[in-house]
Design a protein around this motif. Structure first.
Motif, PDB file in Angstrom:
ATOM      1  N   GLY A 165      27.184  13.286  -5.880  1.00 34.26           N
ATOM      2  CA  GLY A 165      26.888  12.666  -4.599  1.00 34.26           C
ATOM      3  C   GLY A 165      25.511  12.059  -4.553  1.00 34.26           C
ATOM      4  O   GLY A 165      24.669  12.287  -5.435  1.00 34.26           O
ATOM      5  N   ILE A 166      25.281  11.259  -3.516  1.00 36.04           N
ATOM      6  CA  ILE A 166      23.983  10.615  -3.277  1.00 36.04           C
ATOM      7  C   ILE A 166      23.664  10.750  -1.793  1.00 36.04           C
ATOM      8  O   ILE A 166      24.537  10.551  -0.943  1.00 36.04           O
ATOM      9  N   ILE A 167      22.410  11.066  -1.495  1.00 34.81           N
ATOM     10  CA  ILE A 167      21.941  11.024  -0.116  1.00 34.81           C
ATOM     11  C   ILE A 167      20.841   9.980  -0.059  1.00 34.81           C
ATOM     12  O   ILE A 167      19.888  10.018  -0.844  1.00 34.81           O
ATOM     13  N   GLY A 168      20.995   9.027   0.853  1.00 37.00           N
ATOM     14  CA  GLY A 168      20.011   7.970   1.014  1.00 37.00           C
ATOM     15  C   GLY A 168      19.331   8.061   2.369  1.00 37.00           C
ATOM     16  O   GLY A 168      19.998   8.237   3.397  1.00 37.00           O
ATOM     17  N   TYR A 169      18.026   7.932   2.369  1.00 36.62           N
ATOM     18  CA  TYR A 169      17.250   8.009   3.611  1.00 36.62           C
ATOM     19  C   TYR A 169      16.335   6.786   3.702  1.00 36.62           C
ATOM     20  O   TYR A 169      15.472   6.601   2.851  1.00 36.62           O
ATOM     21  N   ARG A 170      16.594   5.976   4.712  1.00 29.17           N
ATOM     22  CA  ARG A 170      15.820   4.745   4.929  1.00 29.17           C
ATOM     23  C   ARG A 170      15.692   3.946   3.634  1.00 29.17           C
ATOM     24  O   ARG A 170      14.605   3.511   3.246  1.00 29.17           O
ATOM     25  N   SER A 198      18.650  -6.752   7.024  1.00 29.71           N
ATOM     26  CA  SER A 198      17.263  -6.694   7.483  1.00 29.71           C
ATOM     27  C   SER A 198      17.046  -5.318   8.104  1.00 29.71           C
ATOM     28  O   SER A 198      17.989  -4.537   8.276  1.00 29.71           O
ATOM     29  N   GLY A 199      15.816  -5.014   8.464  1.00 31.58           N
ATOM     30  CA  GLY A 199      15.534  -3.739   9.113  1.00 31.58           C
ATOM     31  C   GLY A 199      14.771  -2.785   8.226  1.00 31.58           C
ATOM     32  O   GLY A 199      14.267  -3.164   7.160  1.00 31.58           O
ATOM     33  N   ASP A 200      14.695  -1.542   8.667  1.00 33.58           N
ATOM     34  CA  ASP A 200      13.863  -0.535   8.013  1.00 33.58           C
ATOM     35  C   ASP A 200      14.603   0.303   6.986  1.00 33.58           C
ATOM     36  O   ASP A 200      14.067   1.276   6.480  1.00 33.58           O
ATOM     37  N   GLY A 201      15.846  -0.035   6.677  1.00 25.48           N
ATOM     38  CA  GLY A 201      16.583   0.720   5.680  1.00 25.48           C
ATOM     39  C   GLY A 201      17.778   1.432   6.276  1.00 25.48           C
ATOM     40  O   GLY A 201      18.023   1.394   7.482  1.00 25.48           O
ATOM     41  N   CYS A 202      18.520   2.100   5.411  1.00 23.79           N
ATOM     42  CA  CYS A 202      19.791   2.722   5.803  1.00 23.79           C
ATOM     43  C   CYS A 202      19.810   4.198   5.424  1.00 23.79           C
ATOM     44  O   CYS A 202      19.207   4.606   4.427  1.00 23.79           O
ATOM     45  N   ASP A 203      20.541   4.979   6.222  1.00 23.20           N
ATOM     46  CA  ASP A 203      20.790   6.383   5.923  1.00 23.20           C
ATOM     47  C   ASP A 203      22.272   6.539   5.602  1.00 23.20           C
ATOM     48  O   ASP A 203      23.124   6.027   6.327  1.00 23.20           O
ATOM     49  N   PHE A 204      22.603   7.238   4.528  1.00 21.40           N
ATOM     50  CA  PHE A 204      24.002   7.398   4.161  1.00 21.40           C
ATOM     51  C   PHE A 204      24.206   8.648   3.306  1.00 21.40           C
ATOM     52  O   PHE A 204      23.257   9.198   2.731  1.00 21.40           O
ATOM     53  N   VAL A 205      25.461   9.060   3.234  1.00 20.61           N
ATOM     54  CA  VAL A 205      25.905  10.123   2.335  1.00 20.61           C
ATOM     55  C   VAL A 205      27.062   9.568   1.523  1.00 20.61           C
ATOM     56  O   VAL A 205      28.013   9.024   2.082  1.00 20.61           O
ATOM     57  N   ALA A 206      26.979   9.672   0.210  1.00 19.68           N
ATOM     58  CA  ALA A 206      28.044   9.187  -0.676  1.00 19.68           C
ATOM     59  C   ALA A 206      28.432  10.316  -1.617  1.00 19.68           C
ATOM     60  O   ALA A 206      27.570  11.073  -2.067  1.00 19.68           O
ATOM     61  N   SER A 207      29.724  10.404  -1.926  1.00 20.80           N
ATOM     62  CA  SER A 207      30.149  11.487  -2.812  1.00 20.80           C
ATOM     63  C   SER A 207      31.484  11.174  -3.441  1.00 20.80           C
ATOM     64  O   SER A 207      32.224  10.281  -3.007  1.00 20.80           O
ATOM     65  N   ARG A 208      31.800  11.934  -4.478  1.00 23.75           N
ATOM     66  CA  ARG A 208      33.156  11.947  -5.004  1.00 23.75           C
ATOM     67  C   ARG A 208      34.080  12.578  -3.972  1.00 23.75           C
ATOM     68  O   ARG A 208      33.649  13.391  -3.135  1.00 23.75           O
ATOM     69  N   ALA A 209      35.351  12.206  -4.021  1.00 20.52           N
ATOM     70  CA  ALA A 209      36.321  12.744  -3.070  1.00 20.52           C
ATOM     71  C   ALA A 209      36.348  14.269  -3.146  1.00 20.52           C
ATOM     72  O   ALA A 209      36.343  14.850  -4.230  1.00 20.52           O
ATOM     73  N   TYR A 250      10.758   2.783   0.175  1.00 21.22           N
ATOM     74  CA  TYR A 250       9.309   2.835  -0.030  1.00 21.22           C
ATOM     75  C   TYR A 250       8.553   2.995   1.284  1.00 21.22           C
ATOM     76  O   TYR A 250       7.395   3.402   1.296  1.00 21.22           O
ATOM     77  N   GLY A 251       9.209   2.699   2.400  1.00 20.89           N
ATOM     78  CA  GLY A 251       8.549   2.857   3.689  1.00 20.89           C
ATOM     79  C   GLY A 251       8.441   4.298   4.148  1.00 20.89           C
ATOM     80  O   GLY A 251       7.759   4.584   5.140  1.00 20.89           O
ATOM     81  N   VAL A 252       9.090   5.225   3.444  1.00 15.16           N
ATOM     82  CA  VAL A 252       9.037   6.646   3.816  1.00 15.16           C
ATOM     83  C   VAL A 252       7.710   7.225   3.321  1.00 15.16           C
ATOM     84  O   VAL A 252       7.435   7.246   2.124  1.00 15.16           O
ATOM     85  N   ARG A 253       6.926   7.693   4.256  1.00 12.57           N
ATOM     86  CA  ARG A 253       5.604   8.200   3.904  1.00 12.57           C
ATOM     87  C   ARG A 253       5.674   9.629   3.377  1.00 12.57           C
ATOM     88  O   ARG A 253       6.589  10.382   3.713  1.00 12.57           O
ATOM     89  N   ARG A 254       4.702   9.990   2.569  1.00  9.86           N
ATOM     90  CA  ARG A 254       4.601  11.364   2.089  1.00  9.86           C
ATOM     91  C   ARG A 254       4.439  12.297   3.281  1.00  9.86           C
ATOM     92  O   ARG A 254       3.623  12.051   4.177  1.00  9.86           O
ATOM     93  N   ASP A 289       0.813  -1.221   0.000  1.00  9.64           N
ATOM     94  CA  ASP A 289       0.000   0.000   0.000  1.00  9.64           C
ATOM     95  C   ASP A 289       0.843   1.266   0.000  1.00  9.64           C
ATOM     96  O   ASP A 289       0.368   2.343   0.377  1.00  9.64           O
ATOM     97  N   ASP A 290       2.124   1.155  -0.417  1.00  4.39           N
ATOM     98  CA  ASP A 290       3.009   2.312  -0.382  1.00  4.39           C
ATOM     99  C   ASP A 290       3.336   2.851  -1.760  1.00  4.39           C
ATOM    100  O   ASP A 290       4.255   3.644  -1.927  1.00  4.39           O
ATOM    101  N   GLY A 291       2.580   2.417  -2.781  1.00  3.42           N
ATOM    102  CA  GLY A 291       2.780   2.927  -4.128  1.00  3.42           C
ATOM    103  C   GLY A 291       3.707   2.092  -4.976  1.00  3.42           C
ATOM    104  O   GLY A 291       3.896   2.388  -6.158  1.00  3.42           O
TER     105      GLY A 291
END
Length: 270
Positions: free
Chosen positions: A208-213, A247-258, A165-169, A40-42
């Motif tokens: 760069g990339i920012i990942g949230y959950r 397992s779990g609800d996801g990961c938070d991270f920051v990735a970038s070029r040097a 996908y678990g991040v709600r609007r 039900d999360d789209g």
């Protein structure tokens, strides 16, 4: 048990499997794609997801019957006690396929106790493949892959945003992060295909990339390719990030070029 010297063999198996799945998907997108809701999360699933996953599971479990597998649609399979786990994303970018947008990938990763040791990403539309083995660098269609250092410009970096996908609007943290990044970046891409964002970072196409959950299945393979190409990846608190939980609800991270990591971490902290 796969020994260290066997990872190149595992890479060949994974690359061949990803390319075969890519051919299946490319052929399927030329016809009618059957799309069904998934939860039900789209999210959605297509007949191509399922067919690709069957092919990948057959290839992987035939070659490595003692390994465990976590697959996007089938869940956990294989040897439950193995220290080696394959993560299979049969079609990363399913929502793009559903709307006719040619932006999707096939991804496999092999983790040892949660730490990615092998990653493969294949793009069916162009037929290009990227892969990496820990400590041996990243490979692209043209050979060894190196992300050039970030060179600041007056217009700001080009970033990609990934959320699970678990991040709600209306999620307060997601809204604050995206608003802050929009103020600092020249552009923030939302591709709906995280694996392609990782290879774009590895090539130096984005900064760069920012990942949230973020999701679990499509994370380790792309993460390893980017790291082996020279990208820097850390958790939101700045600690090194190279071991994805399975397992779990996801990961938070920051990735970038040097050369950009501290600026992005500061943006996230703000």
């Amino acid at each position: 048990m796969v020994q260290e010297t066997d990872l190149e063999h595992a890479r060949r198996i994974a690359v061949d499997a990803a390319r075969a799945a890519g051919r299946l998907i490319a052929a399927g997108t030329r016809g009618i794609v059957e799309v069904s809701p998934k939860g039900d999360d789209g999210d959605v699933v297509t007949d191509l997801d399922l067919a690709s996953e069957r092919l990948l599971l057959r290839r992987v479990l035939t070659a490595f019957p003692d390994h465990s597998v976590i697959a996007e649609e089938s869940g956990e399979l294989g040897g439950a006690d193995s220290e080696w786990t394959w993560l299979i994303d049969p079609l990363d970018g399913t929502n793009n396929v559903a709307i006719g947008l040619p932006l999707y990938a096939v991804g496999l990763a092999l983790c040892r106790n949660g730490r990615p040791e092998l990653g493969v990403v294949h793009e069916p539309v162009t037929g290009r493949t990227w892969s990496a083995v820990r400590g041996r660098g990243a490979l692209g269609p043209g050979g060894p892959l190196t992300a050039p250092p970030y060179r600041p410009t007056g217009s700001g970096p080009v970033l990609a945003w990934i959320q699970g996908y678990g991040v709600r609007r209306g999620d307060a943290v997601a809204c604050a992060l995206k608003a802050g990044l929009d103020r600092r970046a020249r552009r923030v891409l939302r591709l709906w295909a995280p694996l392609l964002a990782w290879v774009m970072l590895a090539r130096g196409d984005i900064d760069g990339i920012i990942g949230y959950r973020t999701g679990i299945v499509d994370l380790p393979g792309g993460l390893l390719i980017a790291q082996e190409a020279g990208a820097v990846v850390s958790a939101f608190d700045g600690t090194p990030f190279d071991c994805a939980p399975l397992s779990g609800d996801g990961c938070d991270f920051v990735a970038s070029r040097a050369g950009l990591q501290e600026d992005l971490l500061e943006a996230v902290r703000r």
